[in-house]
Design a protein around this motif. Sequence first.
Motif, PDB file in Angstrom:
ATOM      1  N   LEU A  70       0.871  -1.175   0.000  1.00 26.49           N
ATOM      2  CA  LEU A  70       0.000   0.000   0.000  1.00 26.49           C
ATOM      3  C   LEU A  70       0.905   1.221   0.000  1.00 26.49           C
ATOM      4  O   LEU A  70       1.542   1.526   1.001  1.00 26.49           O
ATOM      5  CB  LEU A  70      -0.922  -0.010   1.228  1.00 26.49           C
ATOM      6  CG  LEU A  70      -1.935   1.123   1.335  1.00 26.49           C
ATOM      7  CD1 LEU A  70      -2.891   1.101   0.148  1.00 26.49           C
ATOM      8  CD2 LEU A  70      -2.712   1.026   2.644  1.00 26.49           C
ATOM      9  N   ASP A  72       0.070   4.443  -0.766  1.00 25.89           N
ATOM     10  CA  ASP A  72      -0.540   5.723  -0.384  1.00 25.89           C
ATOM     11  C   ASP A  72      -1.521   5.480   0.761  1.00 25.89           C
ATOM     12  O   ASP A  72      -2.736   5.630   0.595  1.00 25.89           O
ATOM     13  CB  ASP A  72      -1.251   6.338  -1.592  1.00 25.89           C
ATOM     14  CG  ASP A  72      -1.714   7.761  -1.328  1.00 25.89           C
ATOM     15  OD1 ASP A  72      -1.208   8.394  -0.383  1.00 25.89           O
ATOM     16  OD2 ASP A  72      -2.599   8.246  -2.076  1.00 25.89           O
ATOM     17  N   PRO A  73      -1.020   5.102   1.927  1.00 35.83           N
ATOM     18  CA  PRO A  73      -1.908   4.769   3.039  1.00 35.83           C
ATOM     19  C   PRO A  73      -2.505   6.009   3.687  1.00 35.83           C
ATOM     20  O   PRO A  73      -1.948   7.110   3.596  1.00 35.83           O
ATOM     21  CB  PRO A  73      -0.969   4.050   4.016  1.00 35.83           C
ATOM     22  CG  PRO A  73       0.349   4.712   3.783  1.00 35.83           C
ATOM     23  CD  PRO A  73       0.408   4.991   2.301  1.00 35.83           C
ATOM     24  N   SER A  74      -3.623   5.826   4.366  1.00 37.72           N
ATOM     25  CA  SER A  74      -4.184   6.892   5.181  1.00 37.72           C
ATOM     26  C   SER A  74      -3.309   7.093   6.413  1.00 37.72           C
ATOM     27  O   SER A  74      -2.587   6.175   6.823  1.00 37.72           O
ATOM     28  CB  SER A  74      -5.612   6.538   5.608  1.00 37.72           C
ATOM     29  OG  SER A  74      -6.434   6.324   4.482  1.00 37.72           O
ATOM     30  N   PHE A  77      -2.049   4.313   9.064  1.00 41.15           N
ATOM     31  CA  PHE A  77      -2.068   2.999   8.401  1.00 41.15           C
ATOM     32  C   PHE A  77      -3.287   2.139   8.786  1.00 41.15           C
ATOM     33  O   PHE A  77      -3.144   0.940   9.077  1.00 41.15           O
ATOM     34  CB  PHE A  77      -0.792   2.207   8.709  1.00 41.15           C
ATOM     35  CG  PHE A  77       0.480   2.980   8.492  1.00 41.15           C
ATOM     36  CD1 PHE A  77       0.765   3.569   7.271  1.00 41.15           C
ATOM     37  CD2 PHE A  77       1.413   3.107   9.511  1.00 41.15           C
ATOM     38  CE1 PHE A  77       1.941   4.269   7.059  1.00 41.15           C
ATOM     39  CE2 PHE A  77       2.596   3.804   9.324  1.00 41.15           C
ATOM     40  CZ  PHE A  77       2.868   4.393   8.100  1.00 41.15           C
ATOM     41  N   GLU A  79      -5.624   0.878   6.919  1.00 39.91           N
ATOM     42  CA  GLU A  79      -5.917  -0.180   5.944  1.00 39.91           C
ATOM     43  C   GLU A  79      -5.072  -1.424   6.220  1.00 39.91           C
ATOM     44  O   GLU A  79      -5.592  -2.541   6.321  1.00 39.91           O
ATOM     45  CB  GLU A  79      -5.659   0.317   4.508  1.00 39.91           C
ATOM     46  CG  GLU A  79      -6.469   1.533   4.106  1.00 39.91           C
ATOM     47  CD  GLU A  79      -5.749   2.866   4.378  1.00 39.91           C
ATOM     48  OE1 GLU A  79      -6.199   3.896   3.856  1.00 39.91           O
ATOM     49  OE2 GLU A  79      -4.722   2.845   5.108  1.00 39.91           O
ATOM     50  N   SER A  80      -3.764  -1.236   6.341  1.00 39.85           N
ATOM     51  CA  SER A  80      -2.913  -2.399   6.578  1.00 39.85           C
ATOM     52  C   SER A  80      -3.116  -2.951   7.984  1.00 39.85           C
ATOM     53  O   SER A  80      -3.013  -4.168   8.193  1.00 39.85           O
ATOM     54  CB  SER A  80      -1.438  -2.044   6.361  1.00 39.85           C
ATOM     55  OG  SER A  80      -1.037  -0.991   7.206  1.00 39.85           O
ATOM     56  N   LEU A 114       6.890   4.591   5.242  1.00 42.87           N
ATOM     57  CA  LEU A 114       5.996   3.665   4.550  1.00 42.87           C
ATOM     58  C   LEU A 114       6.216   2.221   4.978  1.00 42.87           C
ATOM     59  O   LEU A 114       5.270   1.428   5.059  1.00 42.87           O
ATOM     60  CB  LEU A 114       6.210   3.798   3.039  1.00 42.87           C
ATOM     61  CG  LEU A 114       5.184   3.120   2.131  1.00 42.87           C
ATOM     62  CD1 LEU A 114       3.814   3.779   2.281  1.00 42.87           C
ATOM     63  CD2 LEU A 114       5.641   3.193   0.667  1.00 42.87           C
ATOM     64  N   GLN A 117       4.559  -0.127   8.125  1.00 42.12           N
ATOM     65  CA  GLN A 117       3.437  -1.063   8.050  1.00 42.12           C
ATOM     66  C   GLN A 117       3.908  -2.490   8.275  1.00 42.12           C
ATOM     67  O   GLN A 117       3.237  -3.277   8.950  1.00 42.12           O
ATOM     68  CB  GLN A 117       2.747  -0.958   6.685  1.00 42.12           C
ATOM     69  CG  GLN A 117       2.149   0.406   6.403  1.00 42.12           C
ATOM     70  CD  GLN A 117       1.611   0.517   4.995  1.00 42.12           C
ATOM     71  OE1 GLN A 117       0.447   0.252   4.738  1.00 42.12           O
ATOM     72  NE2 GLN A 117       2.476   0.911   4.064  1.00 42.12           N
TER      73      GLN A 117
END
Length: 280
Positions: A70, A72-74, A77, A79-80, A114, A117
């Motif tokens: 991922l 371009d995470p929010s 993180f 999402e992950s 990045l 994650q």
Amino acid sequence: MYAITGITGQVGASLAEALRAARQPFRAIVRDAAKAARFEQAAIAELDDTPALASAFEGAEAVFILLPPLFDPSPGFPESTRTIHSIRDALLAARPGRVVALSTIGADAPHENLLSQLGRMEQVLGALPMPVTFLRAAWFMENTQWDIAPARDQGGFDSFLMPLDRRIAMVATKDIGELAAKLLGETWEGVRVVELEGPVRVSRDDIAASLAKALGRDVVARGVPRDTWEERFRSQGMRNPGPRMRMIDGFNEGWIDFGASARKGVTTLDEVVRGLVARG
């Protein structure tokens, strides 16, 4: 029998090839039913669908985990984080004998970026009650594929990694897949970390030279000034470029790196680049 996630990507495909060569049976875990037909054994499951994933892991001697990238995470993180927790809960439900998870160089970096994650994945899966190996892989040599078109058409490519002659740890996905296959077949206790890089370290100038040989023309790497990164990334559609920028800072400033104990792969940059250019 092994259960393999991420099998349709570059690392997963290399792992599948290595397992077939070793005559080791495996179950491919895929999201798309159309892709299941490629494999002798397959299960359909989204990584965020814990019950389906637990069913896909059921009966496996060992499981290979590949967290989907991922870029371009929010912020924070989420999402992950959701996916990592689903994987953990599925593993707790299925109780395979052991787990090998693909991690990354920089998973233990002192500053958030990045790759953090994967550091969070290590923290969560490292608390599982079964043996876990984190295979920390270096920067993929195959990322050079994004440099081929500008190198071929313009004689050069832009680089965020600087200085251009600074050599960093890189590795071929073929070597990652082959080592992952070996690790799945091993036995160990508790949590261990295995680091893997290529036979020699690689600079962006080295990549330009390799592309020049493969393309039969002069190629140069061009550094992109740090103060232009955010505007460029946002123009490409990124909403939260900060983590990606900090990751690149980590390589450029040296706080993302391996120690002296990293294992060495055998596939060279020239081999990878020739293959990428041949595929077009």
